[in-house]
Design a protein around this motif. Sequence first.
Motif, PDB file in Angstrom:
ATOM      1  N   ILE A 259      76.199  19.570  73.839  1.00 41.61           N
ATOM      2  CA  ILE A 259      76.151  20.148  72.490  1.00 41.61           C
ATOM      3  C   ILE A 259      76.680  21.573  72.576  1.00 41.61           C
ATOM      4  O   ILE A 259      76.197  22.382  73.363  1.00 41.61           O
ATOM      5  N   GLU A 260      77.694  21.862  71.765  1.00 37.50           N
ATOM      6  CA  GLU A 260      78.348  23.166  71.837  1.00 37.50           C
ATOM      7  C   GLU A 260      77.825  24.152  70.796  1.00 37.50           C
ATOM      8  O   GLU A 260      77.729  25.341  71.057  1.00 37.50           O
ATOM      9  N   GLY A 261      77.496  23.674  69.610  1.00 38.24           N
ATOM     10  CA  GLY A 261      77.032  24.574  68.566  1.00 38.24           C
ATOM     11  C   GLY A 261      76.147  23.858  67.559  1.00 38.24           C
ATOM     12  O   GLY A 261      76.207  22.630  67.443  1.00 38.24           O
ATOM     13  N   VAL A 262      75.312  24.643  66.857  1.00 39.53           N
ATOM     14  CA  VAL A 262      74.383  24.074  65.882  1.00 39.53           C
ATOM     15  C   VAL A 262      74.356  24.970  64.644  1.00 39.53           C
ATOM     16  O   VAL A 262      74.264  26.194  64.752  1.00 39.53           O
ATOM     17  N   ILE A 263      74.448  24.334  63.478  1.00 38.39           N
ATOM     18  CA  ILE A 263      74.258  25.034  62.207  1.00 38.39           C
ATOM     19  C   ILE A 263      73.033  24.437  61.540  1.00 38.39           C
ATOM     20  O   ILE A 263      72.914  23.216  61.425  1.00 38.39           O
ATOM     21  N   ILE A 264      72.122  25.319  61.116  1.00 39.97           N
ATOM     22  CA  ILE A 264      70.902  24.882  60.445  1.00 39.97           C
ATOM     23  C   ILE A 264      70.849  25.574  59.087  1.00 39.97           C
ATOM     24  O   ILE A 264      70.928  26.796  58.999  1.00 39.97           O
ATOM     25  N   VAL A 265      70.743  24.764  58.047  1.00 36.61           N
ATOM     26  CA  VAL A 265      70.612  25.288  56.690  1.00 36.61           C
ATOM     27  C   VAL A 265      69.222  24.907  56.213  1.00 36.61           C
ATOM     28  O   VAL A 265      68.865  23.723  56.209  1.00 36.61           O
ATOM     29  N   CYS A 266      68.423  25.931  55.865  1.00 34.86           N
ATOM     30  CA  CYS A 266      67.057  25.641  55.426  1.00 34.86           C
ATOM     31  C   CYS A 266      66.662  26.571  54.281  1.00 34.86           C
ATOM     32  O   CYS A 266      67.246  27.634  54.086  1.00 34.86           O
ATOM     33  N   GLU A 267      65.659  26.146  53.527  1.00 30.73           N
ATOM     34  CA  GLU A 267      65.206  26.924  52.373  1.00 30.73           C
ATOM     35  C   GLU A 267      64.655  28.283  52.798  1.00 30.73           C
ATOM     36  O   GLU A 267      64.764  29.260  52.066  1.00 30.73           O
ATOM     37  N   GLY A 268      64.067  28.376  53.983  1.00 30.16           N
ATOM     38  CA  GLY A 268      63.500  29.638  54.466  1.00 30.16           C
ATOM     39  C   GLY A 268      64.475  30.444  55.295  1.00 30.16           C
ATOM     40  O   GLY A 268      64.067  31.324  56.059  1.00 30.16           O
ATOM     41  N   GLY A 269      65.762  30.176  55.166  1.00 29.88           N
ATOM     42  CA  GLY A 269      66.781  30.826  55.979  1.00 29.88           C
ATOM     43  C   GLY A 269      66.964  32.308  55.732  1.00 29.88           C
ATOM     44  O   GLY A 269      67.692  32.964  56.475  1.00 29.88           O
ATOM     45  N   ASP A 270      66.293  32.871  54.714  1.00 32.91           N
ATOM     46  CA  ASP A 270      66.395  34.311  54.462  1.00 32.91           C
ATOM     47  C   ASP A 270      65.294  35.100  55.161  1.00 32.91           C
ATOM     48  O   ASP A 270      65.321  36.323  55.184  1.00 32.91           O
ATOM     49  N   ASN A 271      64.336  34.421  55.775  1.00 33.20           N
ATOM     50  CA  ASN A 271      63.243  35.061  56.509  1.00 33.20           C
ATOM     51  C   ASN A 271      63.697  35.305  57.947  1.00 33.20           C
ATOM     52  O   ASN A 271      63.863  34.374  58.724  1.00 33.20           O
ATOM     53  N   LYS A 272      63.903  36.594  58.301  1.00 31.16           N
ATOM     54  CA  LYS A 272      64.444  36.942  59.621  1.00 31.16           C
ATOM     55  C   LYS A 272      63.549  36.467  60.765  1.00 31.16           C
ATOM     56  O   LYS A 272      64.038  36.033  61.806  1.00 31.16           O
ATOM     57  N   GLU A 273      62.252  36.514  60.576  1.00 31.32           N
ATOM     58  CA  GLU A 273      61.319  36.064  61.613  1.00 31.32           C
ATOM     59  C   GLU A 273      61.449  34.552  61.845  1.00 31.32           C
ATOM     60  O   GLU A 273      61.480  34.085  62.986  1.00 31.32           O
ATOM     61  N   LEU A 274      61.540  33.801  60.759  1.00 26.07           N
ATOM     62  CA  LEU A 274      61.704  32.352  60.848  1.00 26.07           C
ATOM     63  C   LEU A 274      63.042  31.998  61.493  1.00 26.07           C
ATOM     64  O   LEU A 274      63.113  31.105  62.343  1.00 26.07           O
ATOM     65  N   VAL A 275      64.098  32.713  61.112  1.00 30.19           N
ATOM     66  CA  VAL A 275      65.419  32.480  61.686  1.00 30.19           C
ATOM     67  C   VAL A 275      65.378  32.698  63.198  1.00 30.19           C
ATOM     68  O   VAL A 275      65.922  31.905  63.968  1.00 30.19           O
ATOM     69  N   SER A 276      64.702  33.741  63.637  1.00 25.81           N
ATOM     70  CA  SER A 276      64.578  34.022  65.060  1.00 25.81           C
ATOM     71  C   SER A 276      63.809  32.914  65.779  1.00 25.81           C
ATOM     72  O   SER A 276      64.199  32.482  66.871  1.00 25.81           O
ATOM     73  N   GLU A 277      62.724  32.442  65.183  1.00 24.23           N
ATOM     74  CA  GLU A 277      61.933  31.368  65.785  1.00 24.23           C
ATOM     75  C   GLU A 277      62.736  30.070  65.882  1.00 24.23           C
ATOM     76  O   GLU A 277      62.698  29.382  66.907  1.00 24.23           O
ATOM     77  N   ILE A 278      63.446  29.727  64.832  1.00 24.93           N
ATOM     78  CA  ILE A 278      64.259  28.507  64.835  1.00 24.93           C
ATOM     79  C   ILE A 278      65.369  28.613  65.880  1.00 24.93           C
ATOM     80  O   ILE A 278      65.607  27.675  66.646  1.00 24.93           O
TER      81      ILE A 278
END
Length: 155
Positions: free
Chosen positions: A115-134
């Motif tokens: 696997i070379e790359g991953v894109i994740i689109v989620c409703e909470g994608g504006d929360n920097k802490e959540l983005v870091s955890e994901i």
Amino acid sequence: MVISIPVKDRQTVSENTTSNQESGEATQKMYEEYVEKRLEDTLSDVEGAGKVKVMVSLKNSSEKILAKDTDYFDEEVNGNNDENSNSMQKTETHIFYDTANGNTPYVVMENMPVIEGVIIVCEGGDNKELVSEITNAVYGLLNVPVHKIKVMKMS
């Protein structure tokens, strides 16, 4: 001594090659969809993530390791000054088994694509802490470099 081995006609060989390529592409697509679905299911359970969509890109195709039969034998070699010496020779041949479509190689192991790359689109994608955890979760799970993981807010 002469050994004759029957050879299939070119049309049959090319049909089998095309069939194997299509089968490999189908396996790759199934693997890609499997990883995406598992990530979507897992990440959608993370608090604050909400609805999740995942896209995975693969670096290469799967690799099949074929079984080999190895034979060793001594070969007498004439050296300088009429001296004889022995050298060990090795021959390897792939193992095949009969199927309705002809001979098929025996596969010992299949390595799935990287696997070379991953894109994740989620409703909470504006929360920097959540983005870091994901991002850290995907890195830990799939060993994809952090700079090749992108988490975005769903519209």
